[in-house]
Scaffold this active site. Structure first.
Site, PDB file in Angstrom:
ATOM      1  N   HIS A 140      70.647  53.465  56.917  1.00  0.00           N
ATOM      2  CA  HIS A 140      70.621  52.496  55.825  1.00  0.00           C
ATOM      3  C   HIS A 140      69.474  51.526  56.121  1.00  0.00           C
ATOM      4  O   HIS A 140      69.161  51.287  57.285  1.00  0.00           O
ATOM      5  CB  HIS A 140      71.961  51.754  55.837  1.00  0.00           C
ATOM      6  CG  HIS A 140      72.193  50.828  54.692  1.00  0.00           C
ATOM      7  ND1 HIS A 140      71.660  49.560  54.647  1.00  0.00           N
ATOM      8  CD2 HIS A 140      72.920  50.977  53.554  1.00  0.00           C
ATOM      9  CE1 HIS A 140      72.057  48.972  53.527  1.00  0.00           C
ATOM     10  NE2 HIS A 140      72.821  49.808  52.844  1.00  0.00           N
ATOM     11  N   ASP A 217      76.039  51.818  63.900  1.00  0.00           N
ATOM     12  CA  ASP A 217      76.302  51.233  62.593  1.00  0.00           C
ATOM     13  C   ASP A 217      77.549  51.913  62.031  1.00  0.00           C
ATOM     14  O   ASP A 217      77.495  53.046  61.561  1.00  0.00           O
ATOM     15  CB  ASP A 217      75.085  51.447  61.679  1.00  0.00           C
ATOM     16  CG  ASP A 217      75.338  50.986  60.247  1.00  0.00           C
ATOM     17  OD1 ASP A 217      76.480  50.559  59.950  1.00  0.00           O
ATOM     18  OD2 ASP A 217      74.403  51.052  59.438  1.00  0.00           O
ATOM     19  N   GLN A 220      80.219  52.590  57.392  1.00  0.00           N
ATOM     20  CA  GLN A 220      80.955  53.578  56.601  1.00  0.00           C
ATOM     21  C   GLN A 220      82.078  54.230  57.405  1.00  0.00           C
ATOM     22  O   GLN A 220      82.924  54.899  56.829  1.00  0.00           O
ATOM     23  CB  GLN A 220      80.005  54.675  56.102  1.00  0.00           C
ATOM     24  CG  GLN A 220      78.950  54.200  55.139  1.00  0.00           C
ATOM     25  CD  GLN A 220      79.536  53.683  53.831  1.00  0.00           C
ATOM     26  OE1 GLN A 220      80.651  54.042  53.453  1.00  0.00           O
ATOM     27  NE2 GLN A 220      78.801  52.832  53.155  1.00  0.00           N
ATOM     28  N   LYS A 243      83.915  46.776  53.176  1.00  0.00           N
ATOM     29  CA  LYS A 243      84.010  48.237  53.089  1.00  0.00           C
ATOM     30  C   LYS A 243      85.274  48.732  53.781  1.00  0.00           C
ATOM     31  O   LYS A 243      85.506  49.928  53.921  1.00  0.00           O
ATOM     32  CB  LYS A 243      82.781  48.888  53.732  1.00  0.00           C
ATOM     33  CG  LYS A 243      81.485  48.615  52.957  1.00  0.00           C
ATOM     34  CD  LYS A 243      80.321  49.348  53.589  1.00  0.00           C
ATOM     35  CE  LYS A 243      78.981  48.787  53.198  1.00  0.00           C
ATOM     36  NZ  LYS A 243      78.497  49.239  51.899  1.00  0.00           N
ATOM     37  N   CYS A 381      70.060  52.484  49.284  1.00  0.00           N
ATOM     38  CA  CYS A 381      69.423  51.775  50.403  1.00  0.00           C
ATOM     39  C   CYS A 381      69.053  52.724  51.532  1.00  0.00           C
ATOM     40  O   CYS A 381      69.065  52.343  52.705  1.00  0.00           O
ATOM     41  CB  CYS A 381      70.288  50.637  50.947  1.00  0.00           C
ATOM     42  SG  CYS A 381      70.611  49.350  49.755  1.00  0.00           S
TER      43      CYS A 381
HETATM   44  C1  LIG Z   1      75.645  52.734  56.688  1.00  0.00           C
HETATM   45  C2  LIG Z   1      75.518  51.317  56.239  1.00  0.00           C
HETATM   46  N1  LIG Z   1      74.997  50.404  57.068  1.00  0.00           N
HETATM   47  C3  LIG Z   1      74.875  49.116  56.719  1.00  0.00           C
HETATM   48  C4  LIG Z   1      75.278  48.664  55.486  1.00  0.00           C
HETATM   49  C5  LIG Z   1      75.108  47.224  55.143  1.00  0.00           C
HETATM   50  O1  LIG Z   1      76.337  46.619  54.907  1.00  0.00           O
HETATM   51  P1  LIG Z   1      76.397  45.166  54.284  1.00  0.00           P
HETATM   52  O2  LIG Z   1      75.576  45.203  53.042  1.00  0.00           O
HETATM   53  O3  LIG Z   1      77.846  44.950  54.015  1.00  0.00           O
HETATM   54  O4  LIG Z   1      75.846  44.223  55.305  1.00  0.00           O
HETATM   55  C6  LIG Z   1      75.827  49.580  54.585  1.00  0.00           C
HETATM   56  C7  LIG Z   1      76.250  49.146  53.248  1.00  0.00           C
HETATM   57  O5  LIG Z   1      75.808  49.577  52.214  1.00  0.00           O
HETATM   58  C8  LIG Z   1      75.943  50.936  54.973  1.00  0.00           C
HETATM   59  O6  LIG Z   1      76.457  51.843  54.142  1.00  0.00           O
END
Ligand SMILES: Cc1ncc(COP(=O)(O)O)c(C=O)c1O
Lengths: 423, 150
Positions: A140, A217, A220, A243, A381
């Site tokens: 992401h 990370d 998900q 999430k 993203c």
């Molecule tokens: C794999 C992953 N990492 C990081 C994020 C970032 O999360 P947040 O926007 O809640 O900080 C997301 C969210 O879309 C994600 O799917």
């Protein structure tokens, strides 16, 4: 699900959640009763954010109704109670991911802020000119850009683990990337645009053989699989509350205590200090050192409530239900000639990204929306993933435990409608 | 409640299926590239401007039905128009797609542009519809840099 649930007491009780009755579970989520454009909401955008059970909504309401006060600051009753609830939530999160100590749990705004914290604090201190940081091809943007900025600042190099056409990371290539210049590995556990569950444990073992710390990370992952940071032996683990059926604006950075202790503060101000004179400041211990200013108290307590809710679910049955949804949706979508599924990893979470021949995902999204079906369309993203598969965007249906096969049937009829409109 | 058919009108579906002036304009003297990072719509506009008149205009690129048909329809409308007329039509178009939901705008003098009036009920799609127009303006200004609707 590697670890069996140990809450045998609850297992024996007559909790409907533990028997996994999806219709009963849906009753716990008020928004799932909503009608959208005259049709019952079919919410298939759980990778973007999940819906909240009533218990989370009520907890937040109760906090503001009964408990609101600042934390760590007052001797009065409410402040003590609020502090207690806030810290109790930290403890719940510690147990949820099986950290050694609650001091390893830092409250932040979300996964994004957690990664930025590690990049600016740990990264600035430890990354030097010529060093290398490894990420993967399916990150992401939140796990790309902070490292890119750091590398630019430090004249370090960002290396990328490539993936196969089936969207699996190439571990042999990863091993080739590891060398004495590598100072950090940052990888996503479950890809938000492809659904791939990455073998992070293996990735960590390989890095640790060279004493390289690993950030995972888990944005998900936490809502789909049991996470045990001790078992993974990751050095940092990040995720967002929203999430995980909790509120927005709250997230978690887990870091091994010995690493967090050595790291300089990320932001400075109140709460993160032990003593301030105009000559010198002595910082507070972890985790408070990283929680400058008044935190998102309601958010933290709300996230605690979300974790309580999940505790009552039988995670084995949740996993089974989600696997059913993935298999069923993959089967049904594959039956549609014009559909091409993007991401065919063997180990995959309940998420399905697809494209339709000659029809842009945005148009798919709008037509499905007219049927009350919420999916995400775009690059999610993860623009490098789109570049890898030579597509501008995908349509993505992402499931949670409260979704049903009937909803997938509606998705499939919706897709046929899309094809009719543009046929 | 807006109906889906208000957004995807026949004319739009038709232009999406068989876009007009979808080619690179050989002796064009103005061009610009437009990109909408949100959905990946990517468009190139080519204009042959002679004595302040648009002698030829064409486009290429990839995008959703709304952005593609908007570009296609735009090229058919702008051919033969002056620079000033093109700018006026841009304002008109902008009003069509952004005027407040429910506001009763007089659609009668909008001609072909009226088919995009449904877009205003889909805020997420306004950028798709206007990308071609923004890019066209940039091409006229001969700003060869990437235009973006962000
Ligand atoms: C794999 C992953 N990492 C990081 C994020 C970032 O999360 P947040 O926007 O809640 O900080 C997301 C969210 O879309 C994600 O799917």
């Amino acid at each position: 699900m590697n670890k069996e649930n140990t809450q045998t007491v609850l297992e024996l009780s007559e909790n409907p959640l533990r028997n996994f009755d999806v219709e009963k579970i849906r009753q716990d989520f008020p928004i799932l009763q909503r009608m959208i454009k005259g049709k019952p909401l079919v919410y298939l955008d759980n990778a973007a954010t999940t819906q909240k059970p009533l218990s989370v909504i009520d907890t937040i309401k109760d906090y503001y109704t009964m408990l609101n006060a600042n934390v760590h600051r007052g001797v009065h009753f409410l402040s003590e109670q609020a502090t207690l609830a806030y810290e109790e939530s930290r403890l719940k999160i510690k147990e949820f991911i099986n950290a050694v100590s609650a001091c390893e749990i830092v409250f932040v705004r979300g996964a994004t802020e957690a990664i930025n914290l590690v990049a600016s604090s740990y990264g600035r201190k430890n990354i030097k000119e010529g060093d290398e940081i490894i990420i993967s091809a399916m990150e992401h943007h939140a796990n790309i850009v902070p490292w890119q900025m750091l590398c630019e600042e430090k004249k370090a190099k960002l290396r990328v683990i490539p993936m196969t056409d089936d969207a699996e990371l190439m571990l042999d290539e990863y091993e080739k990337l590891l060398n004495e210049k590598t100072k950090l590995v940052a990888v996503v556990q479950i890809s938000n645009s492809l659904g791939t569950i990455n073998p992070v444990r293996e990735i960590i073992v390989k890095a640790h053989q060279r004493n390289i710390p690993v950030l995972v990370d888990g944005a998900q992952a936490v809502s789909h699989i049991k996470v045990d940071v001790q078992d993974l032996d990751c050095d940092f683990y990040v995720f967002s509350g929203h999430k995980l059926f909790g509120p927005t604006g709250i997230g978690i950075l887990y870091g091994k205590a010995e690493l967090l202790q050595e790291m300089p503060p990320y932001q400075t101000g109140g709460d993160m200090i032990r003593m301030v004179t105009f000559e010198k400041t002595i910082f507070n211990d972890i985790p408070n050192k990283f929680e400058a200013g008044t935190p998102n108290i309601a958010g933290a307590i709300g996230l605690g409530a979300a974790i309580d809710y999940l505790k009552y679910l039988n995670m084995n049955q949740v996993a089974k239900h989600e696997l059913d949804l993935l298999e069923y949706s993959t089967l049904r979508l594959s039956e549609i000639e014009q559909v091409k599924i993007i991401g065919n990893a063997k180990n995959k979470a309940s998420l399905i990204s697809f494209v339709l021949e000659n029809i842009h995902p945005h148009d798919i999204g709008t037509i499905l929306d007219s049927e009350g079906i919420a999916i995400r369309t775009g690059h999610h993203c993860t623009q490098p993933v789109m570049q890898r598969f030579c597509i501008p965007a995908t349509a993505r249906a992402s499931f949670a435990f409260y979704n049903t096969k009937e909803e997938i049937d509606k998705l499939v009829s919706g897709i046929y409608k899309v094809i009719r409109v543009f046929g | 409640m807006s109906e889906l058919s208000d957004l995807y009108q026949e004319v739009i579906l038709d232009h999406n299926k068989s876009p007009r002036n979808y080619r690179k304009c050989e002796n064009c003297n103005h061009d610009a590239e437009g990109y909408n990072p949100l959905c990946g719509d990517h468009i190139f506009i080519y204009i042959d401007l002679e004595d302040d008149k648009i002698k030829d205009i064409s486009f290429q690129g990839s995008g959703c039905a709304i952005s593609k048909s908007s570009a296609s329809l735009m090229t058919t409308i702008l051919k033969g128009k002056t620079k000033k007329e093109a700018e006026e039509l841009f304002s008109k178009f902008h009003e069509v797609v952004t005027s407040k939901i429910g506001s009763e705008q007089d659609l009668s003098n909008l001609g072909k542009l009226a088919v995009f009036s449904g877009v205003r009920d889909y805020p997420a799609r306004v950028k798709c519809a206007s990308l071609a127009w923004h890019t066209m303006l940039n091409a006229l200004k001969d700003e060869k840099n990437l235009s973006s609707t962000e």
